[in-house]
Design a protein around this motif. Sequence first.
Motif, PDB file in Angstrom:
ATOM      1  N   ILE A  11     -42.956   0.924  -3.638  1.00 44.19           N
ATOM      2  CA  ILE A  11     -42.151   1.289  -4.700  1.00 44.19           C
ATOM      3  C   ILE A  11     -42.079   2.837  -4.630  1.00 44.19           C
ATOM      4  O   ILE A  11     -43.390   3.333  -4.711  1.00 44.19           O
ATOM      5  CB  ILE A  11     -42.814   0.832  -5.967  1.00 44.19           C
ATOM      6  N   ARG A  12     -40.921   3.503  -4.756  1.00 41.88           N
ATOM      7  CA  ARG A  12     -40.831   4.829  -4.832  1.00 41.88           C
ATOM      8  C   ARG A  12     -40.876   5.110  -6.299  1.00 41.88           C
ATOM      9  O   ARG A  12     -40.098   4.688  -7.068  1.00 41.88           O
ATOM     10  CB  ARG A  12     -39.555   5.304  -4.022  1.00 41.88           C
ATOM     11  N   GLU A  13     -41.508   6.408  -6.586  1.00 44.08           N
ATOM     12  CA  GLU A  13     -41.238   6.901  -7.972  1.00 44.08           C
ATOM     13  C   GLU A  13     -40.339   8.040  -7.989  1.00 44.08           C
ATOM     14  O   GLU A  13     -40.479   8.871  -7.201  1.00 44.08           O
ATOM     15  CB  GLU A  13     -42.738   7.341  -8.426  1.00 44.08           C
ATOM     16  N   ILE A  14     -39.483   7.952  -8.839  1.00 46.22           N
ATOM     17  CA  ILE A  14     -38.448   9.055  -9.059  1.00 46.22           C
ATOM     18  C   ILE A  14     -38.462   9.657 -10.342  1.00 46.22           C
ATOM     19  O   ILE A  14     -38.076   8.973 -11.300  1.00 46.22           O
ATOM     20  CB  ILE A  14     -36.979   8.545  -8.561  1.00 46.22           C
ATOM     21  N   PRO A  15     -38.997  11.182 -10.712  1.00 41.12           N
ATOM     22  CA  PRO A  15     -39.167  11.555 -11.812  1.00 41.12           C
ATOM     23  C   PRO A  15     -37.771  11.732 -12.364  1.00 41.12           C
ATOM     24  O   PRO A  15     -36.744  12.125 -11.702  1.00 41.12           O
ATOM     25  CB  PRO A  15     -40.088  12.646 -11.648  1.00 41.12           C
ATOM     26  N   ASP A  16     -37.835  11.905 -13.754  1.00 41.40           N
ATOM     27  CA  ASP A  16     -36.253  12.156 -14.631  1.00 41.40           C
ATOM     28  C   ASP A  16     -35.124  11.610 -14.069  1.00 41.40           C
ATOM     29  O   ASP A  16     -34.266  12.080 -14.000  1.00 41.40           O
ATOM     30  CB  ASP A  16     -36.312  13.655 -14.343  1.00 41.40           C
ATOM     31  N   PHE A  17     -35.375  10.262 -13.957  1.00 42.41           N
ATOM     32  CA  PHE A  17     -34.271   9.348 -13.558  1.00 42.41           C
ATOM     33  C   PHE A  17     -34.322   8.115 -14.440  1.00 42.41           C
ATOM     34  O   PHE A  17     -35.094   7.509 -14.426  1.00 42.41           O
ATOM     35  CB  PHE A  17     -34.045   9.053 -12.034  1.00 42.41           C
ATOM     36  N   PRO A  18     -33.089   7.568 -15.209  1.00 39.00           N
ATOM     37  CA  PRO A  18     -31.853   8.170 -15.041  1.00 39.00           C
ATOM     38  C   PRO A  18     -31.755   9.461 -15.938  1.00 39.00           C
ATOM     39  O   PRO A  18     -30.692  10.015 -16.033  1.00 39.00           O
ATOM     40  CB  PRO A  18     -31.099   7.244 -15.582  1.00 39.00           C
ATOM     41  N   LYS A  19     -32.837   9.863 -16.818  1.00 42.00           N
ATOM     42  CA  LYS A  19     -32.707  11.283 -17.704  1.00 42.00           C
ATOM     43  C   LYS A  19     -33.909  11.642 -17.770  1.00 42.00           C
ATOM     44  O   LYS A  19     -35.183  11.006 -17.128  1.00 42.00           O
ATOM     45  CB  LYS A  19     -32.292  10.494 -18.933  1.00 42.00           C
ATOM     46  N   PRO A  20     -34.291  13.071 -18.265  1.00 45.45           N
ATOM     47  CA  PRO A  20     -35.474  13.589 -18.219  1.00 45.45           C
ATOM     48  C   PRO A  20     -36.554  12.961 -19.062  1.00 45.45           C
ATOM     49  O   PRO A  20     -36.217  11.994 -20.122  1.00 45.45           O
ATOM     50  CB  PRO A  20     -35.163  14.895 -18.906  1.00 45.45           C
ATOM     51  N   GLY A  21     -37.852  12.881 -18.544  1.00 48.81           N
ATOM     52  CA  GLY A  21     -38.879  12.237 -19.250  1.00 48.81           C
ATOM     53  C   GLY A  21     -38.984  10.616 -18.653  1.00 48.81           C
ATOM     54  O   GLY A  21     -40.047  10.135 -18.850  1.00 48.81           O
ATOM     55  N   ILE A  22     -38.092  10.178 -17.839  1.00 45.36           N
ATOM     56  CA  ILE A  22     -38.444   8.768 -17.386  1.00 45.36           C
ATOM     57  C   ILE A  22     -38.858   8.689 -15.967  1.00 45.36           C
ATOM     58  O   ILE A  22     -38.364   9.733 -15.048  1.00 45.36           O
ATOM     59  CB  ILE A  22     -36.981   8.152 -17.191  1.00 45.36           C
ATOM     60  N   LEU A  23     -39.792   8.136 -15.598  1.00 47.02           N
ATOM     61  CA  LEU A  23     -40.407   7.838 -14.364  1.00 47.02           C
ATOM     62  C   LEU A  23     -39.714   6.585 -13.747  1.00 47.02           C
ATOM     63  O   LEU A  23     -40.159   5.466 -14.228  1.00 47.02           O
ATOM     64  CB  LEU A  23     -41.730   7.864 -14.216  1.00 47.02           C
ATOM     65  N   PHE A  24     -38.792   6.635 -12.672  1.00 46.36           N
ATOM     66  CA  PHE A  24     -38.006   5.469 -12.401  1.00 46.36           C
ATOM     67  C   PHE A  24     -38.773   4.632 -11.362  1.00 46.36           C
ATOM     68  O   PHE A  24     -39.395   5.505 -10.433  1.00 46.36           O
ATOM     69  CB  PHE A  24     -36.735   5.895 -11.993  1.00 46.36           C
ATOM     70  N   ARG A  25     -39.038   3.485 -11.210  1.00 42.76           N
ATOM     71  CA  ARG A  25     -39.666   2.858 -10.124  1.00 42.76           C
ATOM     72  C   ARG A  25     -38.609   2.102  -9.370  1.00 42.76           C
ATOM     73  O   ARG A  25     -37.929   1.193  -9.615  1.00 42.76           O
ATOM     74  CB  ARG A  25     -40.436   1.631 -10.859  1.00 42.76           C
ATOM     75  N   ASP A  26     -38.451   2.595  -7.942  1.00 44.10           N
ATOM     76  CA  ASP A  26     -37.185   2.253  -7.049  1.00 44.10           C
ATOM     77  C   ASP A  26     -37.816   1.161  -6.380  1.00 44.10           C
ATOM     78  O   ASP A  26     -38.756   1.423  -5.519  1.00 44.10           O
ATOM     79  CB  ASP A  26     -36.686   3.458  -6.382  1.00 44.10           C
ATOM     80  N   ILE A  27     -37.100  -0.021  -6.410  1.00 41.62           N
ATOM     81  CA  ILE A  27     -37.387  -1.190  -5.243  1.00 41.62           C
ATOM     82  C   ILE A  27     -36.776  -1.206  -4.013  1.00 41.62           C
ATOM     83  O   ILE A  27     -37.142  -1.944  -3.216  1.00 41.62           O
ATOM     84  CB  ILE A  27     -37.365  -2.047  -6.231  1.00 41.62           C
ATOM     85  N   THR A  28     -35.958   0.014  -3.815  1.00 41.12           N
ATOM     86  CA  THR A  28     -35.089  -0.397  -2.705  1.00 41.12           C
ATOM     87  C   THR A  28     -36.127  -0.059  -1.353  1.00 41.12           C
ATOM     88  O   THR A  28     -35.768  -0.743  -0.337  1.00 41.12           O
ATOM     89  CB  THR A  28     -33.898   0.742  -2.608  1.00 41.12           C
ATOM     90  N   PRO A  29     -36.970   0.813  -1.223  1.00 41.07           N
ATOM     91  CA  PRO A  29     -38.053   0.556   0.020  1.00 41.07           C
ATOM     92  C   PRO A  29     -38.608  -0.502   0.127  1.00 41.07           C
ATOM     93  O   PRO A  29     -38.572  -0.879   1.255  1.00 41.07           O
ATOM     94  CB  PRO A  29     -38.932   1.876  -0.488  1.00 41.07           C
ATOM     95  N   LEU A  30     -39.014  -1.228  -0.984  1.00 42.51           N
ATOM     96  CA  LEU A  30     -39.519  -2.918  -0.638  1.00 42.51           C
ATOM     97  C   LEU A  30     -38.396  -3.613  -0.144  1.00 42.51           C
ATOM     98  O   LEU A  30     -38.591  -4.647   0.769  1.00 42.51           O
ATOM     99  CB  LEU A  30     -39.975  -3.273  -1.983  1.00 42.51           C
ATOM    100  N   LEU A  31     -37.179  -3.639  -0.537  1.00 46.73           N
ATOM    101  CA  LEU A  31     -36.012  -4.507  -0.117  1.00 46.73           C
ATOM    102  C   LEU A  31     -35.686  -4.182   1.302  1.00 46.73           C
ATOM    103  O   LEU A  31     -35.309  -4.790   1.945  1.00 46.73           O
ATOM    104  CB  LEU A  31     -34.825  -4.296  -1.036  1.00 46.73           C
ATOM    105  N   ALA A  32     -36.129  -2.928   1.938  1.00 40.79           N
ATOM    106  CA  ALA A  32     -35.718  -2.316   3.170  1.00 40.79           C
ATOM    107  C   ALA A  32     -36.865  -2.722   4.082  1.00 40.79           C
ATOM    108  O   ALA A  32     -36.554  -2.629   5.286  1.00 40.79           O
ATOM    109  CB  ALA A  32     -35.428  -1.010   3.069  1.00 40.79           C
ATOM    110  N   GLU A  33     -37.763  -3.138   3.633  1.00 41.60           N
ATOM    111  CA  GLU A  33     -38.836  -3.596   4.608  1.00 41.60           C
ATOM    112  C   GLU A  33     -39.213  -5.379   4.362  1.00 41.60           C
ATOM    113  O   GLU A  33     -39.566  -5.913   3.480  1.00 41.60           O
ATOM    114  CB  GLU A  33     -40.279  -3.097   3.998  1.00 41.60           C
ATOM    115  N   PRO A  34     -38.523  -5.903   5.391  1.00 43.17           N
ATOM    116  CA  PRO A  34     -38.644  -7.526   5.496  1.00 43.17           C
ATOM    117  C   PRO A  34     -39.810  -8.105   5.123  1.00 43.17           C
ATOM    118  O   PRO A  34     -40.043  -9.067   4.306  1.00 43.17           O
ATOM    119  CB  PRO A  34     -38.253  -7.981   6.718  1.00 43.17           C
TER     120      PRO A  34
END
Length: 177
Positions: A11-34
């Motif tokens: 799970i990749r953490e992306i600060p300030d996405f989609p707006k300032p103050g939000i820490l987005f938890r990105d699942i795409t690295p998990l989906l890319a790893e079978p």
Amino acid sequence: MNDSIDLKDYIREIPDFPKPGILFRDITPLLAEPKAFQAVVDRLADYYRDKQITAILAAEARGFIFAAPLALALGARFIPIRKPGKLPFETRAFHYELEYGSDSLEMHTDSIHSDDRVVIVDDLLATGGTISACIELARHSNAEIVGCAFLIELAFLNGREKMNGCDVFSLIHYDAE
């Protein structure tokens, strides 16, 4: 075995996405790893395997990613819940309020039945608004809701409180932002 995989590593953490103050938890690295993706499906299936599940419901779009393979793993039907106007047959809608407006979800009227045992799946439990709407759609069909399953739960947002008494199963928990 898949039990040794730490899903948080994917799970990749992306600060300030989609707006300032939000820490987005990105699942795409998990989906890319079978192996990690398979571990998610296996762990969810293991939890529900002996519960006689007949249908898996999920709201578009990220819920579909996990719900469809889970349905196959359990030999259950996959039922998509969509935004208004996206399903071609007769639908039942549920309108709900959000923090800054309202939204609606729909499902086909013939998709679940009173004898179904249902699990509702999404990638993330945050405030619980979308899943509580899915729960209400399922309840209108008098189906038994066995539980709600998530890859990630943001526990600090208290989404469980909106689950209307449903069993909640989450693979990854974040207790603070």
